[in-house]
Design a protein around this motif. Structure first.
Motif, short mmCIF file in Angstrom:
data_model
loop_
_atom_site.label_atom_id
_atom_site.label_comp_id
_atom_site.label_asym_id
_atom_site.label_seq_id
_atom_site.Cartn_x
_atom_site.Cartn_y
_atom_site.Cartn_z
N GLY A 52 0.82 -1.03 0.09
CA GLY A 52 -0.01 0.00 0.02
C GLY A 52 0.92 1.26 0.06
O GLY A 52 0.57 2.34 -0.58
N MET A 53 1.93 0.97 0.83
CA MET A 53 2.68 2.48 0.83
C MET A 53 3.65 2.36 -0.52
O MET A 53 3.92 3.77 -0.91
N LYS B 196 4.12 5.46 -5.51
CA LYS B 196 3.84 5.37 -6.92
C LYS B 196 2.55 6.45 -7.44
O LYS B 196 2.97 7.21 -8.47
N ALA B 197 1.48 6.05 -6.65
CA ALA B 197 0.44 7.15 -7.22
C ALA B 197 0.82 8.53 -6.76
O ALA B 197 0.37 9.47 -7.69
N GLN B 198 1.70 8.98 -5.83
CA GLN B 198 2.09 10.15 -5.48
C GLN B 198 2.90 10.78 -6.67
O GLN B 198 2.87 11.85 -7.36
N GLN C 126 2.32 13.89 -9.13
CA GLN C 126 3.31 14.84 -9.32
C GLN C 126 3.86 15.06 -10.88
O GLN C 126 3.83 16.25 -11.47
N ALA C 127 3.90 13.97 -11.41
CA ALA C 127 3.98 14.01 -13.09
C ALA C 127 3.12 14.66 -13.83
O ALA C 127 3.12 15.41 -14.65
#
Length: 178
Positions: A55-56, A61-63, A67-68
């Motif tokens: 999950g982390m 990865k989602a963060q 950002q991208a």
């Protein structure tokens, strides 16, 4: 000093066999716990740790993706603003060009109208001068006939007299202007 005996009350086994059975059962329970329960807890702990770690990682990865996406959005927004500024500038230039063309057309139309009006005024002046000469000639011959006392109905002689009179008048007008 005499050692004191601890009074265990009802917990004091009456037979030593109870103590041995209790110890054996305790060892059995310990072994079952060690072989069955503890591995199940360890497995569950590892699964939770893996889930939390996954999950982390997913969150990181989602963060990173967010950002991208934000950086991409900002670059697209900057490009859109640049494009909008260019379009505004082009529209402003086109507007100025249209205004300049309309002014040129209006000036050309005004000059054409001025030239037409000047030509029309010149034509009307020539026509008025012709009518005035004819009328003035008739009046002059009638007046001259009255002064002289004889009829000046001879058209050719009257026309020459009128033209000479008008030429004298024009020359006097030109000398007064100069």
């Amino acid at each position: 000093m005499v050692p004191m005996a601890i009074d265990l009350g009802p917990l004091l086994p009456t037979h030593i066999s109870e103590l041995i059975v209790g110890a054996v059962l305790m060892i059995l329970i310990f072994l079952v716990m060690w072989k069955k329960v503890v591995p199940a807890f360890e497995k569950m702990y590892e699964e939770r740790t893996a889930a939390i770690q996954g999950g982390m990682e997913k969150a990181e990865k989602a963060q990173e993706e967010a950002q991208a996406a934000l950086a991409d959005y900002k670059s697209q927004l900057a490009e859109a603003r640049t494009e909008a500024a260019r379009i505004r500038e082009d529209a402003k230039n086109q507007g100025a060009q249209i205004i300049a063309e309309m002014r040129e057309q209006a000036n050309a139309e005004a000059e054409r109208m001025h030239a037409t009006t000047q030509a029309q005024l010149a034509a009307e002046r020539v026509q008025a001068m012709g009518e005035l000469r004819t009328e003035l000639g008739g009046l002059a011959t009638t007046l001259a006939g009255r002064i002289v006392g004889e009829s000046l109905d001879d058209d050719e002689r009257a026309r020459r007299t009128v033209e000479r009179f008008l030429a004298d008048l024009e020359s006097q007008t030109e000398t007064e202007k100069a």
